[in-house]
Design a protein around this motif. Structure first.
Motif, short mmCIF file in Angstrom:
data_model
loop_
_atom_site.label_atom_id
_atom_site.label_comp_id
_atom_site.label_asym_id
_atom_site.label_seq_id
_atom_site.Cartn_x
_atom_site.Cartn_y
_atom_site.Cartn_z
N SER A 936 0.82 -1.21 0.00
CA SER A 936 0.00 0.00 0.00
C SER A 936 0.85 1.26 0.00
O SER A 936 0.38 2.34 -0.34
CB SER A 936 -0.93 0.01 1.22
OG SER A 936 -0.16 -0.06 2.42
N SER A 937 2.11 1.11 0.34
CA SER A 937 3.04 2.25 0.33
C SER A 937 4.42 1.72 -0.02
O SER A 937 4.75 0.55 0.26
CB SER A 937 3.06 2.96 1.68
OG SER A 937 4.02 3.99 1.70
N SER A 938 5.22 2.56 -0.66
CA SER A 938 6.57 2.13 -1.01
C SER A 938 7.50 2.09 0.21
O SER A 938 8.55 1.46 0.16
CB SER A 938 7.16 3.06 -2.08
OG SER A 938 7.24 4.39 -1.59
N SER A 939 7.11 2.76 1.27
CA SER A 939 7.94 2.75 2.48
C SER A 939 7.03 2.87 3.70
O SER A 939 5.96 3.47 3.65
CB SER A 939 8.96 3.89 2.46
OG SER A 939 8.31 5.15 2.44
N VAL A 1008 16.98 0.21 9.26
CA VAL A 1008 16.51 0.25 7.86
C VAL A 1008 16.48 -1.18 7.34
O VAL A 1008 17.51 -1.86 7.30
CB VAL A 1008 17.42 1.13 6.99
CG1 VAL A 1008 16.90 1.16 5.55
CG2 VAL A 1008 17.49 2.54 7.55
N LEU A 1009 15.32 -1.61 6.98
CA LEU A 1009 15.14 -2.99 6.49
C LEU A 1009 14.33 -2.95 5.20
O LEU A 1009 13.65 -1.96 4.89
CB LEU A 1009 14.44 -3.87 7.53
CG LEU A 1009 15.08 -3.96 8.93
CD1 LEU A 1009 14.42 -2.95 9.86
CD2 LEU A 1009 14.92 -5.38 9.49
N LYS A 1010 14.42 -4.03 4.54
CA LYS A 1010 13.61 -4.21 3.32
C LYS A 1010 12.59 -5.31 3.59
O LYS A 1010 12.96 -6.45 3.88
CB LYS A 1010 14.49 -4.60 2.13
CG LYS A 1010 13.74 -4.75 0.81
CD LYS A 1010 13.44 -3.41 0.18
CE LYS A 1010 14.68 -2.76 -0.35
NZ LYS A 1010 14.40 -1.51 -1.08
N ALA A 1011 11.32 -4.93 3.54
CA ALA A 1011 10.26 -5.90 3.76
C ALA A 1011 9.84 -6.50 2.42
O ALA A 1011 9.79 -5.81 1.40
CB ALA A 1011 9.06 -5.25 4.43
N THR A 1024 8.81 -5.56 -2.76
CA THR A 1024 9.47 -5.09 -1.54
C THR A 1024 9.05 -3.66 -1.22
O THR A 1024 8.56 -2.93 -2.08
CB THR A 1024 11.00 -5.16 -1.69
OG1 THR A 1024 11.40 -4.34 -2.78
CG2 THR A 1024 11.46 -6.59 -1.92
N ALA A 1025 9.25 -3.31 0.01
CA ALA A 1025 9.02 -1.95 0.50
C ALA A 1025 10.05 -1.66 1.58
O ALA A 1025 10.54 -2.57 2.26
CB ALA A 1025 7.60 -1.78 1.02
N ARG A 1044 14.88 6.10 0.74
CA ARG A 1044 14.90 4.67 0.44
C ARG A 1044 16.31 4.16 0.71
O ARG A 1044 17.30 4.87 0.46
CB ARG A 1044 14.52 4.39 -1.02
CG ARG A 1044 13.08 4.75 -1.36
CD ARG A 1044 12.84 4.72 -2.85
NE ARG A 1044 13.17 3.43 -3.41
CZ ARG A 1044 13.18 3.16 -4.72
NH1 ARG A 1044 12.88 4.11 -5.59
NH2 ARG A 1044 13.48 1.96 -5.16
N SER A 1045 16.38 2.94 1.20
CA SER A 1045 17.69 2.38 1.50
C SER A 1045 18.43 1.95 0.24
O SER A 1045 19.65 1.81 0.25
CB SER A 1045 17.55 1.18 2.44
OG SER A 1045 16.78 0.16 1.82
#
Length: 1451
Positions: A936-939, A1008-1011, A1024-1025, A1044-1045
């Motif tokens: 629903s959101s990029s981050s 900071v993680l990538k889901a 991913t987000a 963004r990471s």
């Protein structure tokens, strides 16, 4: 912790605190103090126990309004045993106001005593085990005026006692007391207020001048005060000397009363929300304040409850029910948020909220009609408007803006469409044809402008009629009709050309309108009954067709056929005839004639005789009654005969007439001959003396039935007298001749729809004995056919034939000439049943529903979903089945647009009458995992203070959706990049929570993680987000961080230096700090400017390196600065480059007799591009009828080389998908030293696919065995012919042998193979193993030059067979009824035979070309050999059965 006491000394505030200690308590906050006045300093001081401060520290910065007491080392209850495991400390607040206090406070009493309970439950007091009663916080008179306690004392053995503490004295506001310092002198004092700070509150206070009691004169409003405490200065003066005074300072704290309503930060809220937002999506967070102390403490709720939103305790408004968030149904929601205080009097306030739904592209365009019609006439002009389509989209803005396009059907480019209005216009003129209605089905797509666009389709039928000039396709039509049919029988349907849809024609009967009529569709039928017997047998009828402007005429010749509606009629019902008693056998008596008005077989009469005691017979054809046996008037003078006449029609009609016959005496005359008949050898001898007549040789009745002798008697006188006498000798028959059939075997064919009782043929039997075969009968064993005594073979009346059950019958028929001791003859009757189209095609079992994976199917990209093999029990054309789909054919698109399709499949045979079968196939599309989950959101970002951290605390919730279905839409969440021991992710709900209270975190930390959201499809898809979690020690302010990471950018190869690759962005967390970017890697190839734009420093080549990983650092201007690093992936995109051949010239050779598909040479090109750009397609630059190239492999193969010789040069092209190409030259030497007669064919018991793989080894082994060079031409599998090599597997191999470059004749090779069979087999065993068998195939001669003769001979043979059939039918006088075809010239005979053995596969040039074209057409049509059927859009499905056909693979 709570405050337990307040000691005020001048400007100092001291809060005494105690803390109950648990051994091993972790480090952490003990108490947080708020509301510290600006400028005040706070210190930690001891209280009761000095050593307790070693466990504590105070966190406070001058200027802040909050202070925190923390433990600085683990607590130990044993060390605090003296204080009953309780930690005591005080906090001192040193204010900025200083007072001149010259007199110390004086207690009224030196000792204060009270009893307290051991374990009071009061919030104001505590009781120690030692019995000490301690005040926990300062008392407020306004809240509590008195306390009562019940104290319980309990020992270790469980005994206890209770006591009630006496009432405290009434707590009253403390009066201001002053005492004179002089001893023994008590001068009355007077009290007054000398000053109030701030001075504006002076009027609010009053003091009793005598008692010193300070009271409030006018009410104070705490919320309007700019200070929280008011200092009142009291002056006490002696009444006797006002100069003797004492001063005291009273600090008045104004306690809060809940007298203010909660207040929202805005008078109303207007927010926007994307429609279809998921549950728990955040709308906004209103801020609620309360001027009362502590701010707003209470609850929030949505009014009314039916609103699809909810509000959390923190004020966050979220989506509660996402199903109603449909902008097209409700665009705006209005509701209220109520804030209600938790404390009395529970004030509440509401605020209006208006939520406007933003549009999401969730609606596809919908056409106002499924089909549209347009017409083009002769006056057509380019650009003229034909029809306008219109679609509507309920979405808004770009999502609802529709663009139209012609999806397909405009192959010739006749039409164009305005993408905005949907108006379809004529792009170029259409060549119209006379009497032809051209139809153009166009499929129009309406697509909206959404980011992920939606579309729908509609069909537009454009009709282009030519000039209307109706005309008959034939000038003469022929039809037949049976007589006596009821009116309305359709005789035939005339075919004509007309624009029926545009200008309906009118058909009329010009001549004979009283007898015939014709419909406008061309059905020519009768108006009255027609009589064949009394009316014309043929009618010539003129018909006309007209559309009002043009007309045409034609002629219909109607032949009326006879039906057996008349019976035979005798000229008289009775006849009388006399016959002499000595009438010879076989002599005619009379003709009893009968006539029949019908024709053909219906009028052919057969006579039979009843009565007469066997003395008479009647000729079955002529009706001639003759003598069949000797008559003796003296025995019987009169006979009554009944002659029966039957016609040959169906049903049989008959009549009878009586014949009276009488015999009379005959005056005999003496014969003049000596012997009759005469004979070369004497038959009789007469004894001259005795007159005895003697037989000299045996008599044969079948040869001579009667002898007449003249006997002369003479005496011995002179002259001798003579006398003559007649002697008649009748030979009496003996049954010594067996009957004889006219044929040893009868072969006859009948149609399977032959009516019961119909005659088939008549068996002709003769017998040379007396009476012939009149007393004979037939013996046979069959339940299907009957044979009467006259030899007529017919189908039993209760039996019907079914070729599919049994297609032939063999009857052994025995003819016996008489009942007793009869002689016999035997013949064989072979009856073949011809096929009649009485079976409709049958479909196999088809799954319902038929499940097919979703996909994008089209004419250019068809997908095979089911192999349908229909069956038809009939033969020939009657059993040839054609499959077709209804039109227009549906196209399968993506599942998200439609889930099921209904396909109507029709199976039609080619018989006459044609039969068909229709079935409906329900195709269910299975979901393919072709949609990635979408976050629903990029981050997702969340921040948390360490003091608020606790295990399990929810930080944020990841939300993603998937447009697929079933398992393909089930989403699991995980962290794909980065990890943290502090965070836990629920894989199902997406909830990110803390795993601990973060006690180990000492400084601000950014996680900071990538889901990753992964669906459960096969293969699984993911997206991913970014997840950013800020762990803050004191505040939520942020340092520098990238939005963004990681970033993914692309750059086309060979792009000039300076081109922008992409842009990164980082935020410092505060507008006062700037961000500076720098590259840590590949700074020689890339640069970055102050705005975060990354540019290239040089041209990049994908073929050298296709990916670059850049580390971009962002540093803020803080002191000290903070920095962050983001990873940037740069992909170098491919730019199309032309392919290249490995060689400029290829050389090869091939025999001129090489068959179709013989490989010549492989050409190979390479492309430096990647992926699809490197997929090459090979083709010839110029069409060739002699060679072709495989488009994917580059194999050049033979089409037909028989007409070629010597060198031939071809140019081949390799093209990539983007239009670039390269060419090469192929020089092919066609060798002509061999002919089809040099080809040798052998067969082996190995599968064809195995043989194909071992062709090189096979050539070597055959060459070694024969001592020659062997070139294999073809390998193919055959099931026809004899195969002694194997009962199940048989592969044919054709080859040519050379000796020193010279072709060796096939006869020599065949002789070698036969003479050296053992050596050949030994070599072949080396290739294929034990158990191999081979044989040499002998080819029948079949040169192409003899084809005309063969064709002519075949025609003559067919005509001879046809003549023979007609002759047999005429001889047996049989004709069966036929169903009339619509047009006689449409009948055809198809005699197909399967050739056995090996057939020469060599073709001349024309045949090869024709074969090639057929194969190419078959390939283009998507058909497959055998019984396979492939679904293909816009093409009928055909089933071609080829029994015994060979399946070849050409090498």
């Amino acid at each position: 912790m709570d405050t337990v006491g307040l000691i005020r000394t001048g400007p100092l505030l001291i809060f005494s605190i105690f803390v109950c200690v648990i051994t091993g308590s972790p480090l952490g906050d003990v108490e947080v103090f708020t509301g510290i006045a600006p400028g005040s300093n706070v210190k930690l001081v001891n209280n009761i126990f000095n050593s307790h401060l070693e466990f504590l520290e105070l966190i406070f910065t001058l200027g802040e309004t909050n202070a925190t007491v923390r433990t600085k080392k683990p607590l130990d209850a044993d060390l605090l045993a003296l204080s009953d495991s309780t930690l005591y400390y005080s906090v001192m607040c040193d204010g900025p106001v200083k007072y001149n206090n010259s007199r110390n406070p004086v207690f009224e009493k030196k000792t204060y005593t009270t009893d307290v309970s051991e374990a009071p439950t009061s919030e104001d007091f505590s009781l120690l085990n030692s019995g000490a009663f301690i005040l926990k916080r300062r008392l407020n008179y306004n809240l509590v005026q008195k306390y009562n306690f019940l104290v319980t004392a309990r020992d270790n053995w469980g005994l206890n006692d209770t006591a009630t503490i006496g009432h405290f004295r009434t707590i009253e506001p403390a009066a201001i007391k002053a005492e004179d310092g002089d001893k023994g002198i008590m001068i009355p004092l007077t009290y007054s207020i000398s000053a109030v700070s701030p001075d504006k509150y002076r009027s609010n206070f009053n003091i009793d001048s005598s008692s010193g009691v300070v009271s409030v004169r006018t009410a104070l409003d705490r919320e309007e005060m700019d200070v929280r405490m008011i200092d009142v200065s009291i002056k006490a003066a002696q009444t006797d000397d006002i100069l003797k005074t004492a001063d005291a300072l009273v600090t008045v704290s104004v306690e809060d009363v809940n007298d203010n309503l909660p207040e929202f930060d805005k008078p109303n809220y207007s927010v926007t929300l994307l429609e279809n937002s998921p549950v728990d999506a955040v709308l906004f967070k209103p801020v609620v304040t309360d001027l009362d102390q502590g701010g707003f403490v209470g609850t929030l709720r949505i009014v009314p409850d039916s609103a699809p939103f909810s509000v959390g305790a923190d004020g966050t408004v979220r989506v509660k029910n996402s199903t109603v968030l449909d902008r097209e149904t409700t665009e705006r929601f209005t509701f209220q948020i109520e804030a209600r205080e938790a404390n009395p009097p529970h004030n509440n306030v509401t605020v209006q909220v208006s939520v406007t739904l933003l549009d999401e592209n969730d609606n596809s365009p919908v056409f106002t009609s499924n089909t549209y019609e347009g017409k083009v006439y002769a006056n057509q002009t380019e650009g003229m408007s034909l029809v306008q389509v219109k679609a509507e989209d309920l979405d808004a803005d770009k999502n609802g803006q529709i663009k139209y396009s012609i999806e397909f059907g405009n192959d010739d480019g006749y039409f164009s469409i305005d993408e905005n209005s949907g108006n379809i216009a004529l792009a170029k003129t259409i060549p119209l044809e006379e009497n032809v209605l051209l139809e153009f089905p166009l499929f129009i797509t309406a697509r909206d402008g959404g980011t992920i666009s939606r579309s729908s389709s509609a069909q537009v039928n454009i009709r282009a009629p030519g000039d209307s000039k109706p005309q008959f396709l034939q000038k003469l039509y022929r039809g037949t009709v049976e007589e006596e049919q009821e009116p309305g029988v359709v005789i035939l349907t005339v075919n004509f050309l007309a624009l029926s849809a545009e200008h309906p024609p009118t058909l009329t009967v010009v001549t004979e309108p009283d007898k015939f009529t014709i419909s406008n569709s061309g059905e020519f039928s009768t108006k009255v009954k027609l009589d064949y017997d009394e009316a014309p047998h043929n009618y010539t009828v003129t018909i006309s067709i007209s559309d009002g402007s043009h007309s045409d005429s034609g002629v219909v010749v109607v032949q009326v056929t006879d039906v057996n509606d008349n019976g035979p009629v005798f000229t008289s019902s009775s006849f009388t005839k006399s016959v002499p008693e000595d009438a010879e056998l076989g002599s005619n008596v009379t003709v009893v004639p009968a006539t029949d008005k019908d024709s053909s077989f219906n009028k052919e009469i057969r006579y039979s005789l009843r009565g007469g005691e066997g003395r008479f017979s009647v000729d079955a054809v002529s009706g001639m009654v003759s003598v069949a046996a000797s008559l003796d008037r003296e025995s019987k003078a009169d006979y009554e005969l009944l002659v029966v006449a039957e016609d040959q029609g169906r049903p049989v009609r008959s009549a009878s007439a009586s014949l009276a016959d009488s015999s009379h005496r005959h005056q005999r005359s003496h014969p003049k001959v000596l012997r009759s008949p005469s004979s070369d050898t004497p038959v009789f001898a007469l004894n001259s003396s005795s007159g005895t007549l003697r037989l000299l040789q045996p008599l044969d009745y079948s040869r001579v039935k009667e002898y007449r002798l003249v006997v002369q008697a003479s005496d011995g006188g002179t002259p001798s007298l003579v006398g003559n006498g007649s002697v008649v000798l009748k030979v009496k028959d003996v049954n010594n001749n067996p009957p004889q059939f006219s044929k040893e075997r009868y072969d006859v064919t009948v149609s399977e729809n032959l009516a019961g009782g119909s005659s088939i043929l008549s068996l002709e039997v003769t017998d040379r004995d007396e009476g012939g075969f009149s007393d004979g009968y037939f013996i046979y064993n069959n339940d299907t056919f009957d044979i009467n005594n006259q030899g007529v073979v017919s189908l039993r009346k209760d039996v019907t034939l079914d070729r599919e059950t049994k297609d032939s019958y063999i009857l052994q028929v025995v003819a016996v000439d008489q009942v007793v001791d009869g002689l016999r003859a035997t013949t064989q009757l072979n009856i073949s049943v011809l096929d009649y189209n009485d079976n409709a095609p049958q479909f196999p079992i088809i799954p319902d529903p038929l499940q097919v994976l979703e996909g994008d199917y089209s004419e250019k990209n068809p997908g095979e979903i089911l192999m349908i093999v229909p069956t038809d029990a009939d033969l020939g054309p009657n059993g040839e089945v054609t499959l077709s789909l209804t039109s227009p054919h549906p196209l399968f698109r993506f599942r998200e647009s439609k889930e099921t399709y209904e396909l109507v499949v029709k199976a039609s045979d080619n018989g006459s009458p044609q039969r068909e079968n229709i079935t409906t196939i329900r195709v269910s599309l299975l979901d393919v995992n072709d949609n990635r989950p979408e976050f629903s959101s990029s981050s997702f970002t969340s921040s948390v203070l360490l003091k608020d951290a606790e295990e399990g605390k929810l930080l944020l919730t990841l939300s993603a959706s998937d447009r697929d279905q079933g398992n393909n839409s089930l989403i699991r969440y995980s962290f794909s990049e980065g990890s943290s021991p502090y965070l836990a992710l629920n894989s199902e709900t997406g909830a990110v929570t803390l795993t601990s209270n973060l006690a180990a975190v000492k400084e601000d930390t950014m996680l900071v993680l990538k889901a990753m959201a992964t669906d459960q499809g096969r293969p699984p898809l993911n997206s991913t987000a970014d997840v950013v979690v800020n762990l803050r020690v004191a505040s939520l302010s942020e340092g520098v961080a990238f939005l963004r990471s990681s970033y993914n950018f692309s750059l086309r190869e060979n792009q000039p230096a300076g081109g922008e690759v992409g842009r990164v962005s980082a935020a410092s967390g505060s507008p006062i700090y700037d961000v500076i970017y720098s590259l840590k890697t590949h700074s020689d190839l890339f640069s970055i400017n102050a705005s975060g734009a990354i540019r290239s420093r040089t041209q990049l080549d994908r073929e050298e390196q296709d990916w670059y990983i850049l580390d971009v650092e962002a540093v803020d201007t803080r002191s000290p600065p903070t920095s962050a690093i983001a990873m940037v992936r740069v992909e170098v995109e491919d730019v199309n480059e032309a392919p290249q051949f490995s060689s400029e010239v290829y050389k090869a050779s091939v025999f001129s007799i090489a068959p179709y598909k013989t490989p010549v040479v492989y050409v190979k090109a390479s492309d430096p591009d990647f992926g699809e750009g490197a997929q090459l397609v090979y083709s010839l630059t110029a069409d060739s009828q002699f060679f072709a190239v495989d488009p994917s492999s580059g194999l050049l193969f033979v089409v037909s080389a028989q007409s070629l010789s010597g060198p031939n040069t071809l140019e081949l092209k390799a093209s990539d998908p983007r239009g670039l190409s390269a060419t090469t030259r192929v020089e092919v030497e066609v060798r002509g030293g061999a002919s089809s007669g040099d080809i040798v064919v052998i067969s082996i018991n190995q599968p064809a696919n195995i043989v194909e793989k071992k062709v090189p080894e096979l050539e070597k082994s055959l060459g070694a065995a024969l001592g020659l060079t062997v070139n294999i031409l073809e390998v193919w599998s055959s099931n026809g012919g004899s195969s002694r090599a194997s009962a199940s597997v048989r592969t044919l191999i054709s080859f040519i042998s050379e000796d020193g470059g010279k072709v060796v004749p096939s006869e020599d090779i065949t002789q070698k193979l036969q003479s050296q069979a053992a050596a050949v087999r030994a070599e072949l065993v080396k290739v294929f193993g034990d158990g191999l068998l081979f044989e040499v195939e002998i080819e029948p001669e079949g040169p192409a030059s003899s084809q005309p003769a063969i064709i002519a001979l075949g025609v003559l043979l067919a005509l001879s067979m046809l003549g023979l059939i007609v002759a047999v039918a005429f001889i047996i006088r049989f004709k069966r009824s036929q169903k009339h075809e619509q047009d006689s010239d449409e009948e055809s005979f198809d005699i197909g035979r399967n050739a056995e053995g090996y057939t020469n596969k060599s073709l001349n040039g024309a045949e090869a070309s024709e074969q090639t074209r057929g194969q190419e057409n078959a390939a283009e049509d998507g058909e497959t050999d055998g019984d396979s059927v492939r679904f293909k859009a816009n093409a009928p499905w055909k089933n071609e059965e080829r029994d015994g056909e060979e399946s070849r693979t050409t090498l």
